[in-house]
Scaffold this active site. Structure first.
Site, PDB file in Angstrom:
ATOM      1  N   ASP A   8      -5.759  -7.316   4.650  1.00  0.00           N
ATOM      2  CA  ASP A   8      -4.721  -6.371   4.231  1.00  0.00           C
ATOM      3  C   ASP A   8      -3.380  -6.892   4.752  1.00  0.00           C
ATOM      4  O   ASP A   8      -3.336  -7.753   5.644  1.00  0.00           O
ATOM      5  CB  ASP A   8      -5.052  -5.002   4.821  1.00  0.00           C
ATOM      6  CG  ASP A   8      -3.933  -3.998   4.646  1.00  0.00           C
ATOM      7  OD1 ASP A   8      -3.515  -3.774   3.500  1.00  0.00           O
ATOM      8  OD2 ASP A   8      -3.460  -3.448   5.670  1.00  0.00           O
ATOM      9  N   ASP A 164      -6.195  -2.228   8.527  1.00  0.00           N
ATOM     10  CA  ASP A 164      -5.888  -1.106   9.417  1.00  0.00           C
ATOM     11  C   ASP A 164      -6.337   0.233   8.862  1.00  0.00           C
ATOM     12  O   ASP A 164      -6.334   1.221   9.593  1.00  0.00           O
ATOM     13  CB  ASP A 164      -4.375  -1.044   9.684  1.00  0.00           C
ATOM     14  CG  ASP A 164      -3.614  -0.539   8.466  1.00  0.00           C
ATOM     15  OD1 ASP A 164      -3.642  -1.240   7.426  1.00  0.00           O
ATOM     16  OD2 ASP A 164      -3.017   0.549   8.535  1.00  0.00           O
TER      17      ASP A 164
END
Length: 220
Positions: A8, A164
């Protein structure tokens, strides 16, 4: 088998939350709001509600001439250029590449905005990219995980998803057979929520773990 990891971007490799505060600081300085004005901006950002509702309260408080919609767009437009890499992120990706890993980026965002964030040192470090705003689905939809793996020429089974977001990254990766590494930022997982295989507080700690796990798998 060549090791493969998907990363990500926002609040995993780059400090997107930090860019929001940097934008508030810049706005307070530009418009002469002072320390109390800056604290008002920060407090509004923490309140529940839509961005337009927050910007209406800010515009009313300080007499800004722009509409809430104009302020929302202008604020969002300045954030990408204020994003900075987390400590160790660029060096860690380089270490994975040097060790023979394939690396892909899978991010919920538009390509133009995310490319600006990547220009801080990430260009050339990924074998493939998937900017989901340019596709027909977003994380955690399985299709975008399969898409980025296809673009990389790699398999999802046994690969790593690093991110996250427990819902978008960890749950999404686990659903397609990936191992998952959560960059928690010091947060605790939600009771009954997705359970990552590995948790680290900051991204810099992820890379030595991945390299050690890969070395261990090759020795067995």
């Amino acid at each position: 088998m060549t090791p493969f990891a998907v990363f990500d971007l926002d609040d995993t490799l780059v400090d997107y939350v930090g860019s929001i505060d940097a934008a508030f600081v810049a706005l307070a300085e530009e418009r002469g709001l002072g320390p109390e004005g800056l604290e008002f901006l920060r407090a509004e950002q923490e309140k529940p509600g839509t961005p337009e509702e927050s910007w209406k309260a800010i515009a009313d408080r300080f007499g800004f001439p722009e509409s809430p919609e104009e302020l929302t767009r202008a604020f969002a437009d300045r954030l990408p250029a204020l994003c900075r890499p987390y400590e160790g992120a660029i060096e860690g990706l380089r270490a994975l590449r040097a060790a023979g890993w394939r690396i892909a980026l899978l991010t919920n965002g538009s390509e133009p905005a995310q490319r600006i964030k990547m220009s801080t040192g990430f260009e050339g470090l990924f074998d493939a990219h998937c900017f989901t705003d340019e596709e027909t689905a977003r994380k955690p939809d399985p299709s975008v995980f399969h898409l980025v793996a296809e673009r990389t020429g790699a398999e999802l089974e046994g690969a790593w998803m690093v991110g996250d977001s427990l819902s978008a990254d960890i749950a999404g990766g686990a659903a397609v057979g990936m191992r998952t590494l959560w960059v928690s930022g010091g947060r605790a997982p939600r009771a009954g929520g997705p359970t990552p295989d590995i948790t680290v507080p900051v991204i810099a700690e992820a890379f030595p773990l991945l390299l050690r796990l890969d070395a261990h798998s090759l020795s067995n």
